[in-house]
Scaffold this active site. Structure first.
Site, PDB file in Angstrom:
ATOM      1  N   ASP A 272       0.272 -31.349 -13.818  1.00 49.95           N
ATOM      2  CA  ASP A 272      -0.514 -32.180 -14.724  1.00 49.95           C
ATOM      3  C   ASP A 272      -0.779 -33.508 -14.005  1.00 49.95           C
ATOM      4  OD1 ASP A 272      -1.912 -33.145 -16.883  1.00 49.95           O
ATOM      5  OD2 ASP A 272      -0.470 -32.463 -18.373  1.00 49.95           O
TER       6      ASP A 272
HETATM    7  C1  BGC Z   1      -3.362 -33.711 -19.787  1.00 45.64           C
HETATM    8  C2  BGC Z   1      -3.944 -32.362 -19.425  1.00 45.64           C
HETATM    9  C3  BGC Z   1      -5.324 -32.528 -18.874  1.00 45.64           C
HETATM   10  C4  BGC Z   1      -5.268 -33.474 -17.687  1.00 45.64           C
HETATM   11  C5  BGC Z   1      -6.600 -33.681 -17.029  1.00 45.64           C
HETATM   12  C6  BGC Z   1      -3.490 -34.725 -18.657  1.00 45.64           C
HETATM   13  O1  BGC Z   1      -3.137 -36.017 -19.049  1.00 45.64           O
HETATM   14  O2  BGC Z   1      -2.011 -33.560 -20.152  1.00 45.64           O
HETATM   15  O3  BGC Z   1      -3.952 -31.527 -20.549  1.00 45.64           O
HETATM   16  O4  BGC Z   1      -5.864 -31.290 -18.529  1.00 45.64           O
HETATM   17  O5  BGC Z   1      -4.785 -34.732 -18.119  1.00 45.64           O
HETATM   18  O6  BGC Z   1      -7.443 -34.441 -17.821  1.00 45.64           O
END
Ligand code: BGC
Length: 719
Positions: A272
């Protein structure tokens, strides 16, 4: 084995790549905003130092307005990758297309309320077409975090509290996005996230720690991911949280032993956003280089946004801290997906023409099938088009909130309001308006005096849902509760239409309403779907995919609980006397609950073969359970027939009810149908704490009905 068919090409390419270029394939960078970014990114792409770009500019893209995609910039970067980089490897572009691109569908929690996998799959097919037309190759969807805590803002992105509903959503979304053939131009690479346990964030606070027993992990949190893997999901995102003190980003047990070895996942894992770096803050290492070694050895193949892999991985290989083979394996996984997704053949955007009208039509159907009729006293709904309506409340004119959180490319200005759609439906002469909420409740009284019924447009904005948007109190705002009471005291019938992302605590609200349509944040067609249902052009059929508590203090409250040994807690804590001294703690609305304009009668529940041996079940023999449903009301309608089991005596306590099958049936007025379910090894066993799937002897109660509280039951026996 789908992802292994390009082994020759992958190996040949790997041989030609320098270590720098290999590490580049594992590096996902943030997309360009301006010419300066472009210059920097082009230089890096030219050197083979970037494998992927996320088309977003901040860590919380779900909440922060994002720039729309600048196709010229992205096409130029791709041109550099495929024409000028050392081995001409295309970039893979990722964006969060969570529940729609330009056309927005209901939030996933709402879609789950439809129990309609076919329609969900159709929606995500449309999503894939729209997104690939904008040059997106890969989306970070589906979000599959089982969650029992509606305070958590991200509950809107997932399936709710049930593993079966999660598994079906998972399969439908993956199949819809990736299509029948993932190599086609209009197929979007899916990413099952967040692996694993993020939805158990303590207290519903985002990014918090989790405590999950192995038993719960296998039986509750993993099934939706197992289903995504079985449906062929190409990528998985690791989650921010730790489980019992082990950050998942550095969790070899989770990312390799469970995900790859036990579930059989063959694609690649992306971290993530910034999560590799966060290992330092989580206190399991001191330096960036150490965080990189921990993450890649655990099984994180690609590093999102923080740049740690590209900055440290080469050096770690040279120093021996990370074996070369670990890097090679990760690169191979990324390349396999790039080959399988057809990126070498069609690196640019999909040029097919889109039928957005058709997409909007499907969005409207999906919204209709997602909205739950929670209450309808004296069948006040549907309204007659000739009735005079007082339309009151803060969501009468709202557009943006209806789209919900995580809608990067949905257009609020093009989203019709409830007022506009109601005018379309019944003309403006019959609508009496009061949009004031600032203490002018007397206006409501005046407005109501002119009308036959009051429709209150209530809810929460998208800003209190989604990432980093948790609430400590999940009821409506005080103003709205006052408004509801004022409306009630006019003596007119009051219908509450609730535009919410999560289930809200209903005590002190539902009692004052004659009817409640839970409309959620249902996307581009929310308001149209509400009017379709309010005026009887559509008959509601959705069921709650999550328990609605009376009060916030009752969380967690979920249906698949075990029995207490003491008499304190009945099923669902319904014992009025002992659970809490200050309130009744049973749910306001249980799991699987929802009304229709018509009524259904369940009769003749029978288990055709009552006894099978464990050996027979293991060989594939099944029990057959049949029930007859009759439409006894005045409308044609759909019913979601639900089958729950209760394994009465087992080596560990088993839930009092577990949803094991469901079917949506359409019945015309007076029509009767028999619904037949089969129960076999997939339904009757469970995982022990070692992750082994076991089936035990004994009696199983089988409940079939219209929600989890049904008492319509029979028994089967495993001998
Ligand atoms: C979130 C993800 C997301 C990623 C990209 C993160 O902060 O937890 O779900 O896909 O950002 O935007």
């Amino acid at each position: 084995m789908e992802y292994l068919k390009f082994e020759e090409q992958v190996n040949a390419l790997l041989k030609k790549m320098s270590l720098r270029e290999k590490v580049g394939q594992l590096n996902q960078q943030v997309g360009p905003c301006n010419e300066e970014d472009m210059k920097r990114l082009k230089d890096a792409v030219r050197k083979g130092e970037i494998g992927s770009i996320i088309m977003a500019h901040s860590a919380t893209a779900g909440n922060d307005p994002q720039q729309s995609i600048n196709m010229k910039m992205y096409e130029e970067l791709q041109r550099v990758a495929v024409e000028e980089s050392p081995n001409r490897i295309p970039l893979i572009y990722g964006r969060d297309v969570i529940h729609g691109h330009h056309t927005v569908y209901p939030i996933p929690l709402a879609m789950s309320a439809s129990f309609d996998s076919g329609l969900i799959q159709q929606c995500y097919r449309c999503v894939a077409k729209e997104a690939t037309a904008d040059g997106i190759h890969w989306t970070f969807t589906p979000m599959l975090d089982l969650c029992r805590d509606p305070r958590w803002g991200r509950i809107i992105e997932g399936p709710g509290e049930d593993p079966l509903v999660g598994s079906k959503l998972s399969e439908a979304v993956v199949k819809g996005l990736q299509g029948e053939d993932i190599s086609k131009e209009d197929s979007l690479v899916a990413c099952a996230k967040h692996f694993i346990g993020y939805g158990a964030s303590e207290g519903g606070r985002d990014y918090h720690r989790t405590e999950i027993s192995d038993y719960s992990l296998y039986n509750y949190y993993l099934p939706a991911f197992r289903s995504a893997v079985n449906a062929g999901v190409a990528t998985v995102m690791s989650s921010f949280n730790d489980i019992n003190g082990q950050p998942v980003t550095s969790g070899y047990h989770y990312l390799t032993e469970i995900l790859r070895e036990q579930l059989g996942f063959q694609g690649f894992v992306i971290s993530d956003w910034d999560a590799v770096h966060q290992l330092i803050k989580q206190g399991v290492c001191e330096t960036e280089a150490e965080s990189v070694a921990l993450a890649i050895e655990a099984g994180v193949d690609m590093d999102m946004a923080d740049g740690h892999y590209i900055n440290h991985l080469e050096e770690s290989v040279h120093s021996g801290a990370v074996p070369m083979d670990v890097v090679d394996q990760a690169v191979k996984r990324v390349l396999r997906i790039k080959f399988t997704a057809g990126l070498f053949e069609h690196p640019y955007s999909n040029k097919e023409t889109l039928d957005k009208k058709e997409h909007l039509k499907i969005a409207r159907q999906m919204a209709v099938k997602s909205m739950v009729l929670l209450k309808n006293d004296n069948q006040i709904l549907p309204l007659k088009k000739s009735q005079k309506i007082a339309l009151v409340g803060p969501f009468v004119d709202e557009r943006r909130a209806l789209l919900g959180s995580w809608t990067l490319d949905g257009c609020a200005e093009e989203t019709p309001t409830l007022l506009e759609t109601m005018i379309d439906k019944i003309g403006k002469d019959r609508i009496f308006l009061n949009k004031d909420l600032n203490g002018l409740y007397d206006n409501t009284v005046e407005t109501a005096a002119q009308a036959d019924v009051i429709v209150l447009a209530l809810g929460e904005s998208e800003k209190v849902t989604g990432e980093a948007r948790s609430l400590s109190d999940i009821t409506l705002s005080k103003d709205q509760i006052e408004l509801i009471k004022t409306a009630k005291f006019t003596g007119k019938k009051v219908i509450g239409v609730m535009f919410c992302g999560r289930p809200i605590a209903m005590e002190g609200i539902a009692e004052y309403l004659d009817a409640i349509l839970y409309a959620w944040h249902s996307g581009s067609a929310t308001a149209n779907a509400v009017c379709d249902i309010l005026f009887g052009d559509a008959v509601p059929s959705a069921k709650t995919p999550i328990t609605f508590p009376r009060r916030t203090g009752h969380i967690p409250l979920y249906y698949n609980v075990t029995s207490s040994g003491h008499y304190v807690n009945g099923y669902y804590n319904e014992n009025p006397q002992y659970s809490y001294n200050d309130s009744l703690s049973s749910p306001y609305y249980p799991f699987g609950y929802g009304l229709s304009y018509t009524t259904f009668l369940y009769t003749d529940l029978q288990c055709k073969n009552k006894t099978l041996s464990i050996e027979e079940i293991k060989k594939g023999k099944k029990y057959t359970v049949a029930v007859t449903i009759r439409n006894t009301g005045d409308y044609d309608g759909e019913e979601i027939v639900q089958l729950y089991i209760h394994d009465k005596v087992a080596s560990v306590m088993r839930p009092l009810r577990e949803l094991k099958a469901y079917e949506k049936v359409f019945l015309a007025q007076n029509e009767e149908k028999q619904v037949v379910f089969e129960l076999g090894k997939d339904e009757l066993g469970f995982y022990n704490s070692q992750g082994e799937y076991i089936i035990e002897k004994g009696e199983f109660e089988i409940y079939v009905g219209s929600n989890c509280l049904t008492e319509n039951k029979c028994s089967i026996f495993i001998i």
